[in-house]
Motif scaffolding. Structure first.
Motif, PDB file in Angstrom:
ATOM      1  N   ARG A   1       7.887  27.627 -18.487  1.00 17.79           N
ATOM      2  CA  ARG A   1       9.408  28.168 -18.079  1.00 17.79           C
ATOM      3  C   ARG A   1       9.386  29.519 -18.675  1.00 17.79           C
ATOM      4  O   ARG A   1       9.899  30.537 -17.984  1.00 17.79           O
ATOM      5  N   MET A   2       8.815  29.995 -19.804  1.00 17.19           N
ATOM      6  CA  MET A   2       8.546  31.391 -20.180  1.00 17.19           C
ATOM      7  C   MET A   2       8.120  32.249 -19.143  1.00 17.19           C
ATOM      8  O   MET A   2       8.312  33.356 -18.643  1.00 17.19           O
ATOM      9  N   LYS A   3       6.723  32.048 -18.613  1.00 19.70           N
ATOM     10  CA  LYS A   3       6.146  32.479 -17.451  1.00 19.70           C
ATOM     11  C   LYS A   3       7.085  32.819 -16.390  1.00 19.70           C
ATOM     12  O   LYS A   3       7.217  33.762 -15.650  1.00 19.70           O
ATOM     13  N   GLN A   4       7.926  31.335 -15.935  1.00 16.42           N
ATOM     14  CA  GLN A   4       8.683  31.723 -14.664  1.00 16.42           C
ATOM     15  C   GLN A   4       9.808  32.861 -14.721  1.00 16.42           C
ATOM     16  O   GLN A   4       9.926  33.532 -14.022  1.00 16.42           O
ATOM     17  N   VAL A   5      10.311  32.650 -16.128  1.00 18.58           N
ATOM     18  CA  VAL A   5      11.675  33.394 -16.133  1.00 18.58           C
ATOM     19  C   VAL A   5      11.195  35.014 -15.826  1.00 18.58           C
ATOM     20  O   VAL A   5      11.855  35.849 -15.812  1.00 18.58           O
ATOM     21  N   GLN A   6       9.783  35.319 -16.594  1.00 11.64           N
ATOM     22  CA  GLN A   6       9.421  36.596 -16.647  1.00 11.64           C
ATOM     23  C   GLN A   6       8.876  37.227 -15.322  1.00 11.64           C
ATOM     24  O   GLN A   6       9.101  38.255 -14.738  1.00 11.64           O
ATOM     25  N   GLU A   7       8.383  36.127 -14.546  1.00 11.68           N
ATOM     26  CA  GLU A   7       7.806  36.601 -13.132  1.00 11.68           C
ATOM     27  C   GLU A   7       8.851  36.707 -12.071  1.00 11.68           C
ATOM     28  O   GLU A   7       8.997  37.549 -11.332  1.00 11.68           O
ATOM     29  N   ASP A   8       9.727  35.909 -12.420  1.00  8.94           N
ATOM     30  CA  ASP A   8      11.123  35.717 -11.309  1.00  8.94           C
ATOM     31  C   ASP A   8      12.369  36.603 -11.683  1.00  8.94           C
ATOM     32  O   ASP A   8      13.204  36.561 -10.886  1.00  8.94           O
ATOM     33  N   SER A   9      12.538  36.993 -12.858  1.00  6.46           N
ATOM     34  CA  SER A   9      13.710  37.534 -13.371  1.00  6.46           C
ATOM     35  C   SER A   9      14.738  36.583 -13.247  1.00  6.46           C
ATOM     36  O   SER A   9      16.040  36.822 -12.858  1.00  6.46           O
ATOM     37  N   SER A  10      14.229  35.236 -13.534  1.00  2.07           N
ATOM     38  CA  SER A  10      15.330  34.303 -13.331  1.00  2.07           C
ATOM     39  C   SER A  10      15.771  33.462 -14.923  1.00  2.07           C
ATOM     40  O   SER A  10      15.672  34.305 -15.759  1.00  2.07           O
ATOM     41  N   VAL A  11      16.657  32.513 -14.698  1.00  2.00           N
ATOM     42  CA  VAL A  11      17.203  31.760 -15.697  1.00  2.00           C
ATOM     43  C   VAL A  11      16.700  30.385 -15.690  1.00  2.00           C
ATOM     44  O   VAL A  11      16.369  29.682 -14.803  1.00  2.00           O
ATOM     45  N   SER A  12      16.169  29.992 -16.971  1.00  2.00           N
ATOM     46  CA  SER A  12      15.733  28.439 -17.048  1.00  2.00           C
ATOM     47  C   SER A  12      16.390  27.838 -18.237  1.00  2.00           C
ATOM     48  O   SER A  12      15.993  28.551 -19.128  1.00  2.00           O
ATOM     49  N   THR A  13      16.701  26.619 -17.859  1.00  4.59           N
ATOM     50  CA  THR A  13      17.365  25.764 -19.242  1.00  4.59           C
ATOM     51  C   THR A  13      16.159  24.695 -19.159  1.00  4.59           C
ATOM     52  O   THR A  13      15.227  24.444 -18.538  1.00  4.59           O
ATOM     53  N   VAL A  14      16.022  24.220 -20.769  1.00  2.13           N
ATOM     54  CA  VAL A  14      15.045  23.466 -21.206  1.00  2.13           C
ATOM     55  C   VAL A  14      15.791  22.667 -22.313  1.00  2.13           C
ATOM     56  O   VAL A  14      16.796  22.871 -22.969  1.00  2.13           O
ATOM     57  N   VAL A  15      15.295  21.452 -22.629  1.00  9.98           N
ATOM     58  CA  VAL A  15      15.674  20.835 -23.559  1.00  9.98           C
ATOM     59  C   VAL A  15      14.118  20.489 -24.535  1.00  9.98           C
ATOM     60  O   VAL A  15      13.293  20.175 -23.815  1.00  9.98           O
ATOM     61  N   LEU A  16      14.360  21.113 -25.590  1.00  5.91           N
ATOM     62  CA  LEU A  16      13.246  21.078 -26.396  1.00  5.91           C
ATOM     63  C   LEU A  16      13.334  20.428 -28.066  1.00  5.91           C
ATOM     64  O   LEU A  16      14.725  20.222 -28.420  1.00  5.91           O
ATOM     65  N   HIS A  17      12.213  20.219 -28.832  1.00  5.66           N
ATOM     66  CA  HIS A  17      12.362  19.674 -30.092  1.00  5.66           C
ATOM     67  C   HIS A  17      11.776  20.792 -31.067  1.00  5.66           C
ATOM     68  O   HIS A  17      10.741  21.372 -30.731  1.00  5.66           O
ATOM     69  N   PHE A  18      12.438  21.111 -31.888  1.00  7.97           N
ATOM     70  CA  PHE A  18      12.332  22.283 -32.806  1.00  7.97           C
ATOM     71  C   PHE A  18      11.938  21.824 -34.380  1.00  7.97           C
ATOM     72  O   PHE A  18      12.582  21.147 -34.854  1.00  7.97           O
ATOM     73  N   PHE A  19      10.504  21.926 -34.595  1.00  9.65           N
ATOM     74  CA  PHE A  19      10.484  21.453 -36.132  1.00  9.65           C
ATOM     75  C   PHE A  19      11.074  22.204 -37.144  1.00  9.65           C
ATOM     76  O   PHE A  19      10.989  23.656 -37.402  1.00  9.65           O
ATOM     77  N   SER A  20      11.761  21.548 -38.085  1.00 12.92           N
ATOM     78  CA  SER A  20      12.340  21.930 -39.334  1.00 12.92           C
ATOM     79  C   SER A  20      11.929  21.285 -40.499  1.00 12.92           C
ATOM     80  O   SER A  20      11.917  20.154 -40.587  1.00 12.92           O
ATOM     81  N   PRO A  21      11.518  22.208 -41.520  1.00 17.28           N
ATOM     82  CA  PRO A  21      11.089  21.300 -42.711  1.00 17.28           C
ATOM     83  C   PRO A  21      12.211  20.742 -43.569  1.00 17.28           C
ATOM     84  O   PRO A  21      12.151  19.929 -44.542  1.00 17.28           O
ATOM     85  N   THR A  22      13.682  21.116 -43.105  1.00 23.24           N
ATOM     86  CA  THR A  22      14.770  20.508 -43.504  1.00 23.24           C
ATOM     87  C   THR A  22      15.096  19.380 -42.869  1.00 23.24           C
ATOM     88  O   THR A  22      15.573  18.206 -43.527  1.00 23.24           O
TER      89      THR A  22
END
Length: 289
Positions: free
Chosen positions: A211-232
């Motif tokens: 997704r990061m490559k896509q938006v940089q190559e195309d000057s576009s926008v991309s939505t995503v669902v992700l899981h972020f690790f938190s020690p809390t």
């Protein structure tokens, strides 16, 4: 194949009707002729075309009251040489600020992921995509408040903006907004300088890198669902939106929410007490399909 360079920049503005510039990336000089320090502290609307300012004020308030995650608009903004530049602006409400990306119209791919899109003409009228007739009541209420110079209550949910390095599979976090400590359980100072992938679920890393490559190559926008690790909080499930400028890569995240659990707009002007019933939530979900 890398797309031709787009003259663009991003900015942080206050999450209020004043909408003063808090930060502007260096790309503003190529597009509008100003140095960033010439605009910091200035009201954005003071640089918009006078035939569009009242509509821009109104719909900016509409966007903030509804706390829209990703919206887009087109309007005219003043170049330092006195000419008017027709720009496309992507906007994400991000707690106490809005994150904006400015680019010339027709130089980016169409953005199908936006919640709403506003086109401001030099005649003063506005064309809106994804508009619902039910929004008219809220818009009229906001108009009356602006005319009477009344306060507009804005109850924003915590969101985090990351500014990331461009051009790398494993970009470092250049900036993390302070709300990271509340939403993710990690102080922003501890996130800054770390690689984003350090906090991502291993199974999701290939998708996020793509997704990061896509938006940089195309000057576009991309939505995503992700899981972020938190020690809390261990793994925090998030909605995210990526977009790129010539300066940086932007990621804005919020707590994951299925569409049916979005808060109905008609309650956002209340004092803060949410009396929404399950039936009303289901009705709102049906309206947004």
């Amino acid at each position: 194949m890398i797309s031709p360079k787009v003259l663009d920049f991003f900015a942080f503005v206050e999450g209020s009707v004043e909408a003063r510039f808090l930060y502007i990336s260096n790309g503003v000089t190529e597009l509008l002729g100003y140095r960033p320090d010439e605009l910091i502290g200035q009201k954005m609307v003071d640089y918009c075309h006078p035939d569009q300012t009242s509509s821009i004020d109104l719909f900016a308030a509409f966007t903030m009251v509804r706390d829209i995650f990703l919206s887009g608009s087109t309007f005219h903004i003043k170049h330092k040489n006195g000419t008017w530049v027709h720009v496309e602006v992507m906007s994400s409400c991000c707690y106490t600020k809005r994150v904006l990306r400015f680019a010339p119209v027709d130089q980016c791919k169409p953005h199908r992921k936006v919640d709403e899109w506003f086109e401001f003409s030099l005649r003063g009228d506005v064309s809106v995509k994804n508009w619902k007739q039910s929004h008219e009541n809220l818009l009229n209420e906001l108009h009356q408040r602006l005319v009477r110079s009344q306060d507009i209550p804005i109850n924003s949910e915590p969101r985090v903006c990351f500014v990331l390095e461009r051009g790398k599979d494993h970009p470092a976090i250049i900036y993390s907004s302070p709300s990271a400590e509340f939403l993710l359980g990690i102080p922003s100072a501890e996130l800054t300088g770390s690689q984003l992938v350090t906090f991502l679920h291993p199974e999701e890393i290939p998708v996020i890198i793509d997704r990061m490559k896509q938006v940089q190559e195309d000057s576009s926008v991309s939505t995503v669902v992700l899981h972020f690790f938190s020690p809390t909080f261990t793994w925090v499930k998030l909605d995210g939106v990526f977009w790129a400028t010539q300066d940086s890569l932007i990621l804005v995240v919020r707590s994951y929410k299925p569409k049916m659990h979005q808060r109905p707009w008609r309650f956002l002007l209340d004092s803060g007490t949410d009396t929404t019933s399950e039936a009303e939530l289901m009705e709102f979900a049906a309206e947004t399909e």
